[in-house]
Design a protein around this motif. Structure first.
Motif, PDB file in Angstrom:
ATOM      1  N   GLN A   1      50.212 -36.277  60.287  1.00  0.00           N
ATOM      2  CA  GLN A   1      50.165 -37.279  61.348  1.00  0.00           C
ATOM      3  C   GLN A   1      49.848 -38.655  60.771  1.00  0.00           C
ATOM      4  N   ALA A   2      48.919 -38.685  59.802  1.00  0.00           N
ATOM      5  CA  ALA A   2      48.561 -39.960  59.177  1.00  0.00           C
ATOM      6  C   ALA A   2      49.753 -40.539  58.418  1.00  0.00           C
ATOM      7  N   VAL A   3      50.495 -39.675  57.738  1.00  0.00           N
ATOM      8  CA  VAL A   3      51.676 -40.144  57.009  1.00  0.00           C
ATOM      9  C   VAL A   3      52.728 -40.673  57.977  1.00  0.00           C
ATOM     10  N   THR A   4      52.903 -39.960  59.109  1.00  0.00           N
ATOM     11  CA  THR A   4      53.866 -40.411  60.117  1.00  0.00           C
ATOM     12  C   THR A   4      53.475 -41.785  60.660  1.00  0.00           C
ATOM     13  N   GLU A   5      52.190 -41.954  60.951  1.00  0.00           N
ATOM     14  CA  GLU A   5      51.711 -43.248  61.459  1.00  0.00           C
ATOM     15  C   GLU A   5      51.882 -44.344  60.413  1.00  0.00           C
ATOM     16  N   ARG A   6      51.600 -43.974  59.144  1.00  0.00           N
ATOM     17  CA  ARG A   6      51.762 -44.970  58.072  1.00  0.00           C
ATOM     18  C   ARG A   6      53.222 -45.375  57.939  1.00  0.00           C
ATOM     19  N   ASP A   7      54.112 -44.370  57.996  1.00  0.00           N
ATOM     20  CA  ASP A   7      55.537 -44.678  57.908  1.00  0.00           C
ATOM     21  C   ASP A   7      55.969 -45.573  59.058  1.00  0.00           C
ATOM     22  N   GLY A   8      55.398 -45.319  60.239  1.00  0.00           N
ATOM     23  CA  GLY A   8      55.716 -46.173  61.380  1.00  0.00           C
ATOM     24  C   GLY A   8      55.237 -47.593  61.165  1.00  0.00           C
ATOM     25  N   GLN A   9      54.056 -47.709  60.577  1.00  0.00           N
ATOM     26  CA  GLN A   9      53.529 -49.044  60.292  1.00  0.00           C
ATOM     27  C   GLN A   9      54.387 -49.770  59.268  1.00  0.00           C
ATOM     28  N   ILE A  10      54.879 -49.007  58.270  1.00  0.00           N
ATOM     29  CA  ILE A  10      55.754 -49.609  57.258  1.00  0.00           C
ATOM     30  C   ILE A  10      57.046 -50.099  57.898  1.00  0.00           C
ATOM     31  N   VAL A  11      57.595 -49.282  58.804  1.00  0.00           N
ATOM     32  CA  VAL A  11      58.817 -49.687  59.511  1.00  0.00           C
ATOM     33  C   VAL A  11      58.570 -50.963  60.298  1.00  0.00           C
ATOM     34  N   ASN A  12      57.431 -51.018  61.011  1.00  0.00           N
ATOM     35  CA  ASN A  12      57.110 -52.218  61.801  1.00  0.00           C
ATOM     36  C   ASN A  12      56.919 -53.431  60.898  1.00  0.00           C
ATOM     37  N   LEU A  13      56.259 -53.175  59.742  1.00  0.00           N
ATOM     38  CA  LEU A  13      56.029 -54.280  58.809  1.00  0.00           C
ATOM     39  C   LEU A  13      57.344 -54.794  58.243  1.00  0.00           C
ATOM     40  N   ASN A  14      58.227 -53.861  57.885  1.00  0.00           N
ATOM     41  CA  ASN A  14      59.535 -54.268  57.369  1.00  0.00           C
ATOM     42  C   ASN A  14      60.320 -55.049  58.424  1.00  0.00           C
ATOM     43  N   GLN A  15      60.185 -54.588  59.676  1.00  0.00           N
ATOM     44  CA  GLN A  15      60.862 -55.287  60.764  1.00  0.00           C
ATOM     45  C   GLN A  15      60.319 -56.705  60.916  1.00  0.00           C
ATOM     46  N   ALA A  16      58.971 -56.818  60.813  1.00  0.00           N
ATOM     47  CA  ALA A  16      58.356 -58.143  60.925  1.00  0.00           C
ATOM     48  C   ALA A  16      58.784 -59.049  59.784  1.00  0.00           C
ATOM     49  N   VAL A  17      58.861 -58.474  58.556  1.00  0.00           N
ATOM     50  CA  VAL A  17      59.314 -59.270  57.410  1.00  0.00           C
ATOM     51  C   VAL A  17      60.752 -59.716  57.603  1.00  0.00           C
ATOM     52  N   THR A  18      61.577 -58.827  58.123  1.00  0.00           N
ATOM     53  CA  THR A  18      62.982 -59.159  58.368  1.00  0.00           C
ATOM     54  C   THR A  18      63.099 -60.296  59.390  1.00  0.00           C
ATOM     55  N   GLU A  19      62.285 -60.193  60.463  1.00  0.00           N
ATOM     56  CA  GLU A  19      62.310 -61.240  61.483  1.00  0.00           C
ATOM     57  C   GLU A  19      61.816 -62.568  60.916  1.00  0.00           C
ATOM     58  N   ARG A  20      60.754 -62.482  60.059  1.00  0.00           N
ATOM     59  CA  ARG A  20      60.225 -63.715  59.452  1.00  0.00           C
ATOM     60  C   ARG A  20      61.275 -64.357  58.553  1.00  0.00           C
ATOM     61  N   ASP A  21      61.953 -63.495  57.751  1.00  0.00           N
ATOM     62  CA  ASP A  21      62.987 -64.026  56.867  1.00  0.00           C
ATOM     63  C   ASP A  21      64.104 -64.675  57.674  1.00  0.00           C
ATOM     64  N   GLY A  22      64.413 -64.079  58.821  1.00  0.00           N
ATOM     65  CA  GLY A  22      65.446 -64.666  59.672  1.00  0.00           C
ATOM     66  C   GLY A  22      65.016 -66.019  60.207  1.00  0.00           C
ATOM     67  N   GLN A  23      63.725 -66.111  60.580  1.00  0.00           N
ATOM     68  CA  GLN A  23      63.207 -67.392  61.074  1.00  0.00           C
ATOM     69  C   GLN A  23      63.255 -68.460  59.994  1.00  0.00           C
ATOM     70  N   ILE A  24      62.946 -68.046  58.747  1.00  0.00           N
ATOM     71  CA  ILE A  24      62.983 -69.009  57.638  1.00  0.00           C
ATOM     72  C   ILE A  24      64.410 -69.502  57.410  1.00  0.00           C
ATOM     73  N   VAL A  25      65.362 -68.544  57.469  1.00  0.00           N
ATOM     74  CA  VAL A  25      66.773 -68.939  57.310  1.00  0.00           C
ATOM     75  C   VAL A  25      67.174 -69.923  58.391  1.00  0.00           C
ATOM     76  N   ASN A  26      66.774 -69.618  59.628  1.00  0.00           N
ATOM     77  CA  ASN A  26      67.121 -70.525  60.735  1.00  0.00           C
ATOM     78  C   ASN A  26      66.487 -71.897  60.542  1.00  0.00           C
TER      79      ASN A  26
ATOM     80  N   ASN B   1      65.551 -73.289  57.673  1.00  0.00           N
ATOM     81  CA  ASN B   1      66.252 -73.989  56.581  1.00  0.00           C
ATOM     82  C   ASN B   1      67.585 -74.542  57.056  1.00  0.00           C
ATOM     83  N   GLN B   2      68.262 -73.755  57.900  1.00  0.00           N
ATOM     84  CA  GLN B   2      69.546 -74.216  58.443  1.00  0.00           C
ATOM     85  C   GLN B   2      69.364 -75.469  59.281  1.00  0.00           C
ATOM     86  N   ALA B   3      68.262 -75.448  60.088  1.00  0.00           N
ATOM     87  CA  ALA B   3      67.991 -76.620  60.935  1.00  0.00           C
ATOM     88  C   ALA B   3      67.674 -77.852  60.119  1.00  0.00           C
ATOM     89  N   VAL B   4      66.901 -77.663  59.040  1.00  0.00           N
ATOM     90  CA  VAL B   4      66.543 -78.787  58.172  1.00  0.00           C
ATOM     91  C   VAL B   4      67.792 -79.343  57.508  1.00  0.00           C
TER      92      VAL B   4
END
Length: 402
Positions: free
Chosen positions: A369-394, A396-399
């Motif tokens: 269960q702990a591993v499943t929760e950790r994997d879920g947290q990793i997925v959420n973290l990766n999603q957040a990083v992906t969204e952040r990277d998208g915001q940075i791209v946007n 930079n595009q605006a600048v």
């Protein structure tokens, strides 16, 4: 028999199959047959290790003493798979690990060319009368009868000693769950699986299923429930499909029964066998332990009854269990003081082992269960990083546009 199946039969050569579940005394019988010098006896021809023999022959030979110690096969002369040596090149081309469990359950008229080709290789390649000693064939005795001129022997052991003996090796302990996880499991065993509350093992092949089972253990009560369902299925298959039925516990304790068994084996062509040194271990259980097993046993017997299994056969099983329970589960008052103390010590050790297993299941479940929760947290973290990277791209595009 259909004309097609008649054509599929092996050559006129007679073959004998010895069937059992694991830890039933089958290796002792294999050794007893081999030492007569009259037969070419194949040990565990469906074992997954057969696939690796061409590449690991020397390594396996070097581990024989270690395996004999772990599996309590001190009596075995030679190695476990000596009789395959001359066939190693052909085995490499013919054996596939799917033969170990994927075809555990077969109907008599099923067409399984790969299995037929492999058994043909063993039978035709035997320099003496071929005997196959098997722990993975109880579910397709009828298929073997349909495809081979053959005689069949079944080895029985009482379920309580056998279940505990399964614990001698982690792989053996997991095999009932591997068998229950096959796609073509009989309906009666599917109902046993459902009643146990246990889910099938996940994985595309046997190795993956075994690994999944190691990582997802079940409590002892569920484990015994599944084991006894398979034990009962094997008992019935042996009674219905085999020419000789041997109770290995009685073979160990009764000289008269040994003589009767030898005579029955002679009738099917197995001669000059010596069982005088047979010594299958029998434990004595405390009477208070009986309910742990009998409740599950009665529930499973009822499942088999609901599937309209022959009443006379079920009564035979019940009579066997009644007799063995009286011999195995001992009231303390029937024992002298030293024996009573020894029985109490053994009972406490078994209870401690089962408690440890229950604790292991809980701990493993918590870790999973702990591993499943950790994997879920990793997925959420990766999603957040992906969204952040998208915001940075946007950004930079605006600048850039500005």
């Amino acid at each position: 028999m259909t004309e097609k199946n008649s054509e599929m039969r092996n050559s006129e050569r007679h073959v004998i199959f010895v069937h059992s579940l694991f830890r039933s005394g089958s290796t002792y019988v294999y050794n007893a047959l081999k030492r007569t010098g009259n037969y070419h006896v194949y040990h565990e021809p469906m074992h997954e290790v057969i696939a690796s023999l061409p590449n690991s022959w020397e390594e396996l030979g070097g581990r024989n003493d270690q395996l004999k110690a772990v599996l309590r096969h001190h009596f075995l002369v030679g190695g476990y798979f000596d009789e395959y040596a001359h066939l190693l090149p052909s085995i490499k081309r013919t054996f596939n690990t799917k033969l170990s469990f994927d075809f555990y359950f077969l109907e008599a008229d099923d067409q399984v060319p790969a299995l037929k080709m492999y058994i043909d290789l063993l039978v035709d390649g035997a320099p003496k009368a071929p005997v196959l000693q098997c722990t993975r064939t109880v579910g397709h005795i009828g298929w073997l009868r349909e495809n081979y001129e053959s005689k069949h022997v079944f080895l029985l052991r009482n379920p309580w000693d056998q279940w505990y003996s399964y614990k001698v090796d982690p792989y053996i302990a997991i095999t009932p769950r591997v068998i229950y996880s096959q796609r073509n499991i009989p309906a009666v065993l599917e109902d046993v699986l459902n009643a146990s509350g246990t889910l099938p093992l996940l994985g595309d092949d046997t190795q993956a299923k075994v690994v999944f089972g190691f990582n997802h253990p079940v409590p002892p009560a569920e484990d015994y429930f599944l084991f006894f369902g398979l034990w009962l299925h094997a008992f019935i298959s042996g009674l219905q499909g085999c020419d000789v039925f041997i109770d290995m516990d009685t073979l160990s304790s009764s000289e008269a029964y040994r003589e009767q068994s030898i005579a029955k084996l002679e009738d099917i062509g197995l001669t000059f066998i010596n069982f005088s040194d047979v010594s299958l271990h029998r434990a004595v259980f405390s009477e208070r332990e009986q309910a742990t097993y009998s409740i599950a046993e009665e529930q499973i017997l009822e499942i088999f009854r609901q599937h309209e299994v022959n009443v006379d056969i079920l009564n035979t099983v019940r009579e066997y269990l009644h007799k063995r329970r009286n011999e195995t589960f001992m009231p303390d008052q029937k024992l002298t003081e030293p024996a009573s103390g020894i029985l109490e010590d053994a009972c406490r050790m078994r209870e401690a082992m089962l408690a440890r297993d229950r604790q292991t299941v809980k701990l493993t479940s918590s870790l999973n269960q702990a591993v499943t929760e950790r994997d879920g947290q990793i997925v959420n973290l990766n999603q957040a990083v992906t969204e952040r990277d998208g915001q940075i791209v946007n950004l930079n595009q605006a600048v850039t546009e500005r």
